[in-house]
Design an enzyme around this catalytic site. Sequence first.
Site, mmCIF file in Angstrom:
data_model
loop_
_atom_site.group_PDB
_atom_site.id
_atom_site.type_symbol
_atom_site.label_atom_id
_atom_site.label_comp_id
_atom_site.label_asym_id
_atom_site.label_seq_id
_atom_site.Cartn_x
_atom_site.Cartn_y
_atom_site.Cartn_z
ATOM 1 N N GLY A 116 1.040 -1.066 -0.056
ATOM 2 C CA GLY A 116 0.082 0.026 0.093
ATOM 3 C C GLY A 116 0.736 1.133 -0.096
ATOM 4 C CB ALA B 120 -1.341 7.230 15.339
ATOM 5 C CG HIS C 181 -8.038 12.284 3.021
ATOM 6 N ND1 HIS C 181 -8.912 13.316 3.905
ATOM 7 C CD2 HIS C 181 -7.124 11.977 3.622
ATOM 8 C CE1 HIS C 181 -8.107 13.293 4.970
ATOM 9 N NE2 HIS C 181 -7.037 12.494 5.046
ATOM 10 C CE LYS D 17 -9.928 9.534 5.249
ATOM 11 N NZ LYS D 17 -8.928 8.492 5.852
HETATM 12 P P1 NAP Z 1 -3.699 1.521 0.206
HETATM 13 O O1 NAP Z 1 -2.782 2.121 -0.381
HETATM 14 O O2 NAP Z 1 -4.925 1.047 -0.298
HETATM 15 O O3 NAP Z 1 -2.965 0.057 1.002
HETATM 16 C C1 NAP Z 1 -3.783 -0.604 1.627
HETATM 17 C C2 NAP Z 1 -3.038 -1.993 1.663
HETATM 18 O O4 NAP Z 1 -3.444 -2.703 2.562
HETATM 19 C C3 NAP Z 1 -3.103 -2.522 0.222
HETATM 20 O O5 NAP Z 1 -1.858 -2.935 -0.178
HETATM 21 C C4 NAP Z 1 -4.040 -3.872 0.619
HETATM 22 O O6 NAP Z 1 -3.647 -4.646 -0.418
HETATM 23 C C5 NAP Z 1 -3.373 -4.134 1.858
HETATM 24 N N1 NAP Z 1 -4.441 -5.306 2.575
HETATM 25 C C6 NAP Z 1 -5.435 -5.151 2.687
HETATM 26 N N2 NAP Z 1 -6.023 -6.077 3.775
HETATM 27 C C7 NAP Z 1 -5.220 -6.689 3.871
HETATM 28 C C8 NAP Z 1 -4.853 -7.836 4.901
HETATM 29 N N3 NAP Z 1 -5.911 -8.619 5.400
HETATM 30 N N4 NAP Z 1 -3.557 -8.398 5.146
HETATM 31 C C9 NAP Z 1 -2.638 -7.627 4.404
HETATM 32 N N5 NAP Z 1 -2.816 -6.605 3.664
HETATM 33 C C10 NAP Z 1 -3.755 -6.043 3.530
HETATM 34 O O7 NAP Z 1 -4.015 2.547 1.519
HETATM 35 P P2 NAP Z 1 -2.960 3.400 2.317
HETATM 36 O O8 NAP Z 1 -3.104 4.884 1.663
HETATM 37 O O9 NAP Z 1 -1.803 2.771 2.322
HETATM 38 O O10 NAP Z 1 -3.582 3.369 3.679
HETATM 39 C C11 NAP Z 1 -3.650 2.414 4.418
HETATM 40 C C12 NAP Z 1 -4.560 2.776 5.612
HETATM 41 O O11 NAP Z 1 -3.822 3.609 6.568
HETATM 42 C C13 NAP Z 1 -6.193 3.166 5.540
HETATM 43 O O12 NAP Z 1 -6.773 2.858 6.564
HETATM 44 C C14 NAP Z 1 -5.741 4.767 5.376
HETATM 45 O O13 NAP Z 1 -6.911 5.663 5.689
HETATM 46 C C15 NAP Z 1 -4.550 4.930 6.587
HETATM 47 N N6 NAP Z 1 -3.746 6.054 6.286
HETATM 48 C C16 NAP Z 1 -3.488 6.345 7.673
HETATM 49 C C17 NAP Z 1 -2.461 7.282 7.714
HETATM 50 C C18 NAP Z 1 -1.801 8.198 9.213
HETATM 51 O O14 NAP Z 1 -1.085 8.853 9.173
HETATM 52 N N7 NAP Z 1 -2.432 7.220 10.188
HETATM 53 C C19 NAP Z 1 -2.024 8.130 6.519
HETATM 54 C C20 NAP Z 1 -2.555 7.641 5.309
HETATM 55 C C21 NAP Z 1 -3.568 6.780 5.352
HETATM 56 P P3 NAP Z 1 -4.667 -5.071 -1.721
HETATM 57 O O15 NAP Z 1 -4.459 -3.810 -2.623
HETATM 58 O O16 NAP Z 1 -4.195 -6.366 -2.431
HETATM 59 O O17 NAP Z 1 -5.981 -4.912 -1.429
#
Ligand code: NAP
Length: 266
Positions: free
Chosen positions: A13, A125, A155, A159
């Site tokens: 991700g 967080a 965003h 999201k």
């Molecule tokens: P993303 O690009 O969609 O990445 C999510 C990843 O998780 C994808 O590679 C997905 O794989 C994988 N995944 C889903 N289910 C899984 C499982 N059961 N086991 C292992 N991997 C799995 O999203 P992102 O932008 O990186 O964001 C990820 C999360 O962090 C979201 O909830 C987002 O809202 C949050 N976030 C938080 C912050 C912070 O500062 N805390 C900042 C940005 C984002 P597939 O593609 O194969 O489904």
Amino acid sequence: MNDVKIVIAGPRGNMGREAVKLVDRTDHFQLTAVLDSKILGQTVAEIEGLPSLEAPVYTDLEACLAEVECDVLIDLTTPEFGKKHMEIAFAHGVRPVVGTTGFSNEDVEELSRTAEQKGLGAIIAPNFAIGAVLMMKFSAMAAKYFQDVEIIEQHHDRKLDAPSGTAVKTAKMISEVREEKPQGHEDEREDLEGARGADYNGMRIHSVRLPGLVAHQEVLFGGEGQTLKIRHDSMNRASFMPGVKLAIETVLKIDQLVYGLENIME
Ligand code: NAP
């Protein structure tokens, strides 16, 4: 000091990739495995775009934690899996650092109880950007003097949850110092449903979703003859990594769940 042994869930991700790079470049961190939703390679090195690391790839967290050493699980997946992953981590005596957003209050309360029972540190967080935490703190300061406030969060359009965890957290922090007050005219009406955004103790939260955006938030305060805007922009996912590093280092020293980076920043 021994290396901190780390497993990352969601390594392909946008956030996960940056987290893998963070662990790779930090001397006292060691990536012992990753948890992916599919196996696109046996090791991290075989996954396109990831650093050349020999850490194995798993799809089942139970199997992963039974087989590899792990002090900290970093979860950057989806709320559905994030919660399950935290429960499995606790069962294995592993401390979770979770950036995944979209947990309900009930989820956080339940996970807090488990962390307390196990005596294990955990950090959730919703925003790892240190600048965003300052934006929230400054907004809470301003709200003591400006009762009228609306929040606009923006965003990228991939999201899944709305409003963002940061917007809700900001509204919560503001409502701790602001008397509840419906925002806008007492007789206002929505001619198009949703036009005034979501309602949090009378505060309005507006969520924008567009390609090209990363994570942005503006807190707008209005007073007699003046407005105040407090704005934070994350330009890329690397902006979140100093916060992830701080959370990894902190989670090893605590024995309960902490929600929000602001609660570990001095
Ligand atoms: P993303 O690009 O969609 O990445 C999510 C990843 O998780 C994808 O590679 C997905 O794989 C994988 N995944 C889903 N289910 C899984 C499982 N059961 N086991 C292992 N991997 C799995 O999203 P992102 O932008 O990186 O964001 C990820 C999360 O962090 C979201 O909830 C987002 O809202 C949050 N976030 C938080 C912050 C912070 O500062 N805390 C900042 C940005 C984002 P597939 O593609 O194969 O489904």
